[in-house]
Design a protein around this motif. Sequence first.
Motif, mmCIF file in Angstrom:
data_model
loop_
_atom_site.group_PDB
_atom_site.id
_atom_site.type_symbol
_atom_site.label_atom_id
_atom_site.label_comp_id
_atom_site.label_asym_id
_atom_site.label_seq_id
_atom_site.Cartn_x
_atom_site.Cartn_y
_atom_site.Cartn_z
ATOM 1 N N ILE B 347 0.864 -1.178 0.000
ATOM 2 C CA ILE B 347 0.000 0.000 0.000
ATOM 3 C C ILE B 347 0.902 1.230 0.000
ATOM 4 N N GLY B 348 0.784 2.022 -1.038
ATOM 5 C CA GLY B 348 1.618 3.217 -1.162
ATOM 6 C C GLY B 348 1.620 3.699 -2.597
ATOM 7 N N SER B 349 2.636 4.481 -2.980
ATOM 8 C CA SER B 349 2.877 5.017 -4.326
ATOM 9 C C SER B 349 2.201 6.370 -4.552
ATOM 10 N N CYS B 350 2.594 7.025 -5.655
ATOM 11 C CA CYS B 350 1.979 8.313 -5.999
ATOM 12 C C CYS B 350 0.529 8.134 -6.427
ATOM 13 N N GLY B 381 3.049 8.260 1.406
ATOM 14 C CA GLY B 381 3.583 9.024 0.284
ATOM 15 C C GLY B 381 4.511 10.151 0.670
ATOM 16 N N SER B 382 4.425 10.593 1.920
ATOM 17 C CA SER B 382 5.334 11.645 2.371
ATOM 18 C C SER B 382 5.480 11.544 3.889
ATOM 19 N N GLY B 383 6.487 12.244 4.393
ATOM 20 C CA GLY B 383 6.688 12.268 5.839
ATOM 21 C C GLY B 383 5.494 12.869 6.557
ATOM 22 N N LEU B 384 4.843 13.843 5.912
ATOM 23 C CA LEU B 384 3.680 14.491 6.530
ATOM 24 C C LEU B 384 2.458 13.562 6.537
ATOM 25 N N LEU B 407 8.844 4.325 6.109
ATOM 26 C CA LEU B 407 9.093 5.744 5.825
ATOM 27 C C LEU B 407 8.722 6.028 4.364
ATOM 28 N N ALA B 408 8.642 7.327 4.005
ATOM 29 C CA ALA B 408 8.099 7.717 2.696
ATOM 30 C C ALA B 408 9.065 7.502 1.534
ATOM 31 N N GLY B 409 8.489 7.116 0.392
ATOM 32 C CA GLY B 409 9.257 6.961 -0.841
ATOM 33 C C GLY B 409 8.451 6.174 -1.861
ATOM 34 N N CYS B 410 9.038 5.943 -3.016
ATOM 35 C CA CYS B 410 8.348 5.209 -4.090
ATOM 36 C C CYS B 410 8.311 3.713 -3.797
ATOM 37 N N SER B 411 9.378 3.226 -3.171
ATOM 38 C CA SER B 411 9.405 1.868 -2.650
ATOM 39 C C SER B 411 9.033 0.812 -3.679
ATOM 40 N N MET B 412 8.147 -0.094 -3.303
ATOM 41 C CA MET B 412 7.873 -1.255 -4.135
ATOM 42 C C MET B 412 7.007 -0.962 -5.363
ATOM 43 N N SER B 429 -1.240 -4.819 -5.121
ATOM 44 C CA SER B 429 -0.508 -3.566 -4.995
ATOM 45 C C SER B 429 -1.373 -2.372 -5.377
ATOM 46 N N THR B 430 -1.243 -1.303 -4.597
ATOM 47 C CA THR B 430 -2.026 -0.093 -4.905
ATOM 48 C C THR B 430 -1.282 0.817 -5.870
ATOM 49 N N SER B 431 -0.217 0.309 -6.487
ATOM 50 C CA SER B 431 0.587 1.132 -7.392
ATOM 51 C C SER B 431 -0.061 1.223 -8.777
ATOM 52 N N ASN B 432 0.716 1.585 -9.777
ATOM 53 C CA ASN B 432 0.140 1.932 -11.080
ATOM 54 C C ASN B 432 0.563 1.062 -12.244
#
Lengths: 201, 469
Positions: B347-350, B381-384, B407-412, B429-432
Amino acid sequence: MEKFKTVTGVAAPMPLVNIDTDMIIPKRFLKSIKRTGFGVSLFDEMRYNRDGTEIEDFVLNKPAYRNAEILIAGDNFGCGSSREHAPWAIADFGIKSIVSTSFADIFYNNCFKNGILPIILPQEQVDVLMKDAEKGENARQTVDLEAQTITTSDGEVFSFEVDPFRKHCLLEGLDDIGLSLEKVDSIEAFETKANAERPWV
Amino acid sequence: MTAPKTIYDKIWDAHVAHEAEDGTCLLYIDRHLVHEVTSPQAFEGLRMAGRTVRAPEKTIAVPDHNVPTTAGRENPEAMTEDSRIQVAALDSNAKEFGIHYYPVTDIRQGIVHIVGPEQGWTLPGMTVVCGDSHTATHGAFGALAHGIGTSEVEHVLATQTLVQKKSKNMKVEITGKLKPGVTAKDITLAVIGETGTGGGTGYVIEYCGEAIRDLSMEGRMTVCNMAIEGGARAGLIAPDETTFEYVKGRPHAPKGAEWEAALAYWKTLFTDEGAHFDKVVTLKGEEIEPVVTWGTSPEDVLPISGVVPAPEDFTGGKIEAARRSIEYMGLKPGQKLSEIEIDTVFIGSCTNGRIEDLRAAAEILKGKKIKDGLRAMVVPGSGLVRAQAEEEGLADIFKEAGFEWRLAGCSMCLAMNPDQLGEEERCASTSNRNFEGRQGFKGRTHLVSPAMAAAAAITGHLTDVREMM
């Protein structure tokens, strides 16, 4: 940038559709801070086994196509990421022109910046070029940018369209940053006007 | 009277700095976002030619692709040498050329497409570019935003313009209301399923219709983010009260009298009645189901209630592509999508790394545990976003369920950092992108929404989240 006039060379067939930039150059090769040396990694995961040995039946590993200069590809070639490492790898391998029915937008732009000519043709003509390419190393095709034609090994000629500005830049090997900077007065005038109209930008 | 214009026409017209006789334009760029992977060669090019950055105040850099997402990452030892060199290059280029910079030690660091909107760099009516195809994300604000290659990054750094020809206009309308359990991710995947990954080539898409209007800014970013997966140069959504509300008060948003002037301008950014679209696609919101991808192209989309197709279901070159995908993915035609077992959840990504995405996943996971043996991670997606999720108690829900809290980043999403799938590992995956090897060599990716990813984490197989609501 090197000038592009004509290319006569072996055409390699890659009929697979939607060949994406991750296939063209997998991400583990994106960590370089140079523009060169990517040719050996072109199509890495399709081209090599994990131990680094070549996968024999991958087209560019076949003796006939190891020195291919033209690629005949399936629809939507170059889709996916904006990585310019993809055309860098293609150019570094020695491929100078790619033919398909369609290209992804960013990849298409990136080709012109690197002396590669992407050619869009209708399906029937791509099919003819693909069949011709499948004949192997004797099937040399010729791309003539000035005349905007591609000729099969049998002498069949197809015309293609290319944007006149891009054609000019390729033919002359022009760096477009230099060209754009010649218009710096227009850019400055725009900035003055935009700063007045949209000061929050 | 002038001819009716689309919002794309309006933004384009407002940014042409020079037009040649053949229609080739220099398009002025308002915001240039920069990350560590596609920029080092561009800065090197500037140095070699003795050029400078024309508008450093409009240029924003953040490392995201390479950075580890585990604790202690500020230690250089945490990265491989080549990653370290790339991040260090961004660091020194940002200093040398005087551009805005958020290093990994800054809580505002994160994925470039999440940081831009979060900090108010992205505003309606702007032109925004980045050496990254998912720049389309910023179109959610009614900005013209798209990815560029490294040569173009160098061009923008040097001239603050891009050599461009105008694209065609395409309208994607999503009518009506979404059903419960259906999200922005399902909309954007469903659209690509309809148009194909080449369907948008040559176009800028305007997303509109009731279902789009009803989305939050974060949902709109998810929709526009994947415009590139449909082949479009950019995707955008006309700004409205939802947009203005989101932008107001952000660090780099206009304030006071400038805010009022900006607002008045932004309210003119809509498609005029009768403006021409070269292509129109309409989907009914109420007919969209939660979807998953089965293959290795984002167009390989089906409702979770479906089955793996057979190559013969397709035509032309797609037959061979589908055969290759099905083999790569280790699936069988006719297999129920909801019976596909997974071993990883990302779970993550732009696309889906914002606070609402984490809330949607946490809502499903609350009080539950992930399937035994499953590897699951959340990469904000970000530290905030991360800090906010901790404050809201979402981090605890994830951790108690068995997720790793990173922590935040593009990762997997693209696995350039240590977060990767092993061979034949299968990930919801929640990516694109579900391309071959995208999340790791021979890794298998199924694209889903955050809620669907959470549901799959609990059951261990792709799952219709509506059964858990």
